[in-house]
Motif scaffolding. Sequence first.
Motif, PDB file in Angstrom:
ATOM      1  N   ARG A 145       4.579 -24.287 -10.597  1.00 63.63           N
ATOM      2  CA  ARG A 145       4.740 -23.130 -11.629  1.00 63.63           C
ATOM      3  C   ARG A 145       5.024 -22.388 -11.104  1.00 63.63           C
ATOM      4  O   ARG A 145       5.553 -21.774  -9.490  1.00 63.63           O
ATOM      5  CB  ARG A 145       2.925 -22.669 -11.423  1.00 63.63           C
ATOM      6  CG  ARG A 145       1.550 -23.599 -10.795  1.00 63.63           C
ATOM      7  CD  ARG A 145       0.605 -23.080 -11.264  1.00 63.63           C
ATOM      8  NE  ARG A 145      -0.804 -23.742 -11.036  1.00 63.63           N
ATOM      9  CZ  ARG A 145      -1.564 -23.337 -10.294  1.00 63.63           C
ATOM     10  NH1 ARG A 145      -2.427 -22.626  -9.977  1.00 63.63           N
ATOM     11  NH2 ARG A 145      -2.453 -24.721 -10.591  1.00 63.63           N
ATOM     12  N   ASP A 146       5.553 -21.583 -11.951  1.00 62.93           N
ATOM     13  CA  ASP A 146       6.282 -20.176 -12.233  1.00 62.93           C
ATOM     14  C   ASP A 146       5.041 -19.076 -10.922  1.00 62.93           C
ATOM     15  O   ASP A 146       4.475 -18.937 -11.218  1.00 62.93           O
ATOM     16  CB  ASP A 146       6.367 -19.309 -13.216  1.00 62.93           C
ATOM     17  CG  ASP A 146       7.414 -20.145 -14.165  1.00 62.93           C
ATOM     18  OD1 ASP A 146       8.285 -20.517 -13.006  1.00 62.93           O
ATOM     19  OD2 ASP A 146       8.039 -20.644 -15.357  1.00 62.93           O
ATOM     20  N   ALA A 147       6.370 -18.692 -10.204  1.00 55.01           N
ATOM     21  CA  ALA A 147       5.992 -17.513  -8.803  1.00 55.01           C
ATOM     22  C   ALA A 147       7.221 -16.426  -9.505  1.00 55.01           C
ATOM     23  O   ALA A 147       7.944 -16.476 -10.254  1.00 55.01           O
ATOM     24  CB  ALA A 147       6.565 -17.913  -7.591  1.00 55.01           C
ATOM     25  N   ALA A 148       6.067 -15.041  -9.090  1.00 58.82           N
ATOM     26  CA  ALA A 148       6.825 -13.780  -9.858  1.00 58.82           C
ATOM     27  C   ALA A 148       7.914 -13.951  -9.511  1.00 58.82           C
ATOM     28  O   ALA A 148       7.878 -13.752  -8.384  1.00 58.82           O
ATOM     29  CB  ALA A 148       5.662 -12.829 -10.629  1.00 58.82           C
ATOM     30  N   VAL A 149       8.838 -12.695  -9.564  1.00 61.91           N
ATOM     31  CA  VAL A 149      10.038 -12.240  -8.858  1.00 61.91           C
ATOM     32  C   VAL A 149       9.966 -11.003  -9.345  1.00 61.91           C
ATOM     33  O   VAL A 149      10.586 -10.100 -10.257  1.00 61.91           O
ATOM     34  CB  VAL A 149      11.504 -13.465  -9.420  1.00 61.91           C
ATOM     35  CG1 VAL A 149      12.571 -12.657  -8.709  1.00 61.91           C
ATOM     36  CG2 VAL A 149      11.364 -14.818  -9.389  1.00 61.91           C
ATOM     37  N   GLU A 150       9.981  -9.768  -8.777  1.00 63.66           N
ATOM     38  CA  GLU A 150       9.597  -8.292  -8.719  1.00 63.66           C
ATOM     39  C   GLU A 150       9.660  -7.813  -7.743  1.00 63.66           C
ATOM     40  O   GLU A 150       9.153  -8.007  -6.389  1.00 63.66           O
ATOM     41  CB  GLU A 150       7.984  -7.756  -9.312  1.00 63.66           C
ATOM     42  CG  GLU A 150       7.287  -8.393 -10.344  1.00 63.66           C
ATOM     43  CD  GLU A 150       6.357  -7.996 -10.646  1.00 63.66           C
ATOM     44  OE1 GLU A 150       5.206  -7.435  -9.811  1.00 63.66           O
ATOM     45  OE2 GLU A 150       5.522  -8.411 -11.609  1.00 63.66           O
ATOM     46  N   LEU A 151      11.256  -7.896  -7.249  1.00 66.57           N
ATOM     47  CA  LEU A 151      11.611  -6.999  -6.201  1.00 66.57           C
ATOM     48  C   LEU A 151      12.120  -6.104  -5.417  1.00 66.57           C
ATOM     49  O   LEU A 151      12.119  -4.932  -6.998  1.00 66.57           O
ATOM     50  CB  LEU A 151      13.761  -7.342  -6.398  1.00 66.57           C
ATOM     51  CG  LEU A 151      13.533  -9.102  -6.310  1.00 66.57           C
ATOM     52  CD1 LEU A 151      15.116  -9.808  -5.998  1.00 66.57           C
ATOM     53  CD2 LEU A 151      12.757  -9.904  -5.150  1.00 66.57           C
ATOM     54  N   GLU A 152      11.508  -5.007  -4.854  1.00 66.84           N
ATOM     55  CA  GLU A 152      11.657  -3.673  -4.410  1.00 66.84           C
ATOM     56  C   GLU A 152      13.055  -3.445  -3.928  1.00 66.84           C
ATOM     57  O   GLU A 152      13.852  -4.010  -3.807  1.00 66.84           O
ATOM     58  CB  GLU A 152      11.049  -3.654  -2.792  1.00 66.84           C
ATOM     59  CG  GLU A 152       9.406  -4.409  -3.039  1.00 66.84           C
ATOM     60  CD  GLU A 152       8.863  -2.985  -3.645  1.00 66.84           C
ATOM     61  OE1 GLU A 152       8.916  -2.204  -3.801  1.00 66.84           O
ATOM     62  OE2 GLU A 152       7.617  -3.971  -3.275  1.00 66.84           O
ATOM     63  N   ASP A 153      13.133  -2.440  -4.701  1.00 67.75           N
ATOM     64  CA  ASP A 153      14.491  -1.311  -4.144  1.00 67.75           C
ATOM     65  C   ASP A 153      15.312  -2.014  -3.340  1.00 67.75           C
ATOM     66  O   ASP A 153      16.442  -1.889  -2.987  1.00 67.75           O
ATOM     67  CB  ASP A 153      14.557  -0.004  -4.814  1.00 67.75           C
ATOM     68  CG  ASP A 153      14.367   0.145  -6.221  1.00 67.75           C
ATOM     69  OD1 ASP A 153      14.506  -0.931  -6.992  1.00 67.75           O
ATOM     70  OD2 ASP A 153      14.411   1.654  -6.377  1.00 67.75           O
ATOM     71  N   PHE A 154      14.314  -1.422  -1.909  1.00 62.33           N
ATOM     72  CA  PHE A 154      15.174  -1.115  -0.417  1.00 62.33           C
ATOM     73  C   PHE A 154      15.264  -2.960   0.174  1.00 62.33           C
ATOM     74  O   PHE A 154      15.632  -2.952   0.218  1.00 62.33           O
ATOM     75  CB  PHE A 154      14.601  -0.960   0.319  1.00 62.33           C
ATOM     76  CG  PHE A 154      12.969  -1.454   0.203  1.00 62.33           C
ATOM     77  CD1 PHE A 154      12.187  -1.171  -0.095  1.00 62.33           C
ATOM     78  CD2 PHE A 154      12.381  -2.670   0.931  1.00 62.33           C
ATOM     79  CE1 PHE A 154       9.787  -1.078  -0.432  1.00 62.33           C
ATOM     80  CE2 PHE A 154      10.971  -3.247   1.058  1.00 62.33           C
ATOM     81  CZ  PHE A 154       9.911  -2.601   0.036  1.00 62.33           C
ATOM     82  N   SER A 155      14.980  -4.256  -1.401  1.00 62.42           N
ATOM     83  CA  SER A 155      14.908  -5.625  -0.829  1.00 62.42           C
ATOM     84  C   SER A 155      16.283  -5.929  -0.861  1.00 62.42           C
ATOM     85  O   SER A 155      16.583  -7.100  -0.813  1.00 62.42           O
ATOM     86  CB  SER A 155      14.136  -6.292  -1.296  1.00 62.42           C
ATOM     87  OG  SER A 155      12.848  -5.997  -0.501  1.00 62.42           O
ATOM     88  N   THR A 156      16.651  -5.042  -2.199  1.00 64.75           N
ATOM     89  CA  THR A 156      17.814  -5.940  -2.535  1.00 64.75           C
ATOM     90  C   THR A 156      19.452  -4.923  -2.196  1.00 64.75           C
ATOM     91  O   THR A 156      20.312  -5.169  -3.236  1.00 64.75           O
ATOM     92  CB  THR A 156      18.362  -5.712  -4.683  1.00 64.75           C
ATOM     93  OG1 THR A 156      17.648  -4.207  -4.476  1.00 64.75           O
ATOM     94  CG2 THR A 156      16.904  -6.501  -4.824  1.00 64.75           C
ATOM     95  N   ARG A 157      19.115  -4.361  -1.519  1.00 65.43           N
ATOM     96  CA  ARG A 157      20.516  -3.235  -1.116  1.00 65.43           C
ATOM     97  C   ARG A 157      21.243  -4.309  -0.229  1.00 65.43           C
ATOM     98  O   ARG A 157      22.434  -4.129   0.122  1.00 65.43           O
ATOM     99  CB  ARG A 157      19.710  -1.886  -0.442  1.00 65.43           C
ATOM    100  CG  ARG A 157      18.954  -0.882  -1.108  1.00 65.43           C
ATOM    101  CD  ARG A 157      19.814   0.312  -0.585  1.00 65.43           C
ATOM    102  NE  ARG A 157      18.616   1.378  -1.365  1.00 65.43           N
ATOM    103  CZ  ARG A 157      17.705   2.011  -1.150  1.00 65.43           C
ATOM    104  NH1 ARG A 157      17.590   1.999   0.585  1.00 65.43           N
ATOM    105  NH2 ARG A 157      17.341   2.720  -2.107  1.00 65.43           N
ATOM    106  N   ALA A 158      21.047  -5.125   0.940  1.00 60.91           N
ATOM    107  CA  ALA A 158      21.534  -6.059   1.282  1.00 60.91           C
ATOM    108  C   ALA A 158      22.514  -6.838   0.880  1.00 60.91           C
ATOM    109  O   ALA A 158      22.248  -7.800  -0.200  1.00 60.91           O
ATOM    110  CB  ALA A 158      20.704  -6.787   2.465  1.00 60.91           C
TER     111      ALA A 158
END
Length: 321
Positions: free
Chosen positions: A169-182
């Motif tokens: 099954r697909d899992a949703a990919v909803e990323l927080e702003d702070f999670s994509t900074r690295a």
Amino acid sequence: MAKTLVFLEHHGGELQKGSLAVLAKAAQLGGDVAGVVIGSDVRALAEGAGKFGAATVYVADDAMLESPLPQPRVDVIAKLVRDEAFDNVLFAQSVLAADIAGALAARLDAGLNWDLVDLSADGDGLVGKRPALADSVYVDVGWTSTPRLALFRSGTFDPSETGGSADVRDAAVELEDFSTRAELVSHDQEESEGPSIEDAEVIVAGGRGLGEPEKFALVEELAKALGGAVGATRAVVDAGWYPYSTQVGQTGKTVSPKLYIAVGISGAIQHKVGMQGSNVIVAINKDPHAPIFEFSDLGVVGDLHEIVPKLTELVQQRKAS
Ligand SMILES: Cc1cc2nc3c(=O)[nH]c(=O)nc-3n(C[C@H](O)[C@H](O)[C@H](O)COP(=O)(O)OP(=O)(O)OC[C@H]3O[C@@H](n4cnc5c(N)ncnc54)[C@H](O)[C@@H]3O)c2cc1C
């Protein structure tokens, strides 16, 4: 019925043996067991997890998840745990898994037990087992709330196939702003020949008794003749004689090969805890009172510089004939 989610780590297009072993253990305990695979172009990996006991495998497949960074994975797992009401989230020890598990505990305000070497069901709950006091005793640990988070020592369980198939099954990919900074700037792979010590059926490990780093060649030749991998003690790793990735023991790796040959190793408790699960332990040491002989199946008292080359030659002759 308890719902358990296992983080399925993958590298180089393969699910990691350690994660599959934790999945197989979770399936043995029963309940509703699922896995989660996170990355980019990873859907094909998910199906294989059914054979190790996952009834469902969630896939978070997105280009944003290509680098093995922890925070985006925390976002995906935290949402999944909340949406699907998982009671337990299990991880096999790795640098990435430890980062994710720690951050997930903070995000979900959940309890995390780490360094576990066993897990059992206790009614609706779970009981973990972990070594304590420099690995001299085992203690039972529990959780006071759900979700229960757990990290297992590498090499703790066997990945045994049960032959099932998973609903992907697909899992949703909803990323927080702070999670994509690295950003992952570079990724270097240590080159090595032969099997890794986690996978090897035979390990020949060297210790300070070798006398100098160049003498590791003796250990390498024997390992090569036996088709095995090279291990090391912390004493020699700390001295810079051999890479850290080969260290066996409390602060290194836990291994359980069919055959473990300890060459010039005293058998300190911190080394013992990493290799005592080996099927057959052979020790070569010049000191008849060395502690390693107390837990060896076969002990050879003598100078390793004489014994190891002869042993290697014998193995080579046998293989050639
Ligand atoms: C918190 C903590 C964590 C640790 N974690 C680890 C860990 O993960 N892994 C680990 O390995 N250690 C670990 N240690 C270190 C551990 O306590 C020992 O110091 C270490 O394992 C000793 O390594 P060794 O057996 O190579 O050396 P030594 O203890 O010096 O033993 C060398 C052996 O070689 C033998 N020898 C010498 N010459 C010859 C010869 N010519 N022929 C045959 N035999 C010979 C000697 O008789 C001796 O028994 C840890 C220690 C602490 C405090």
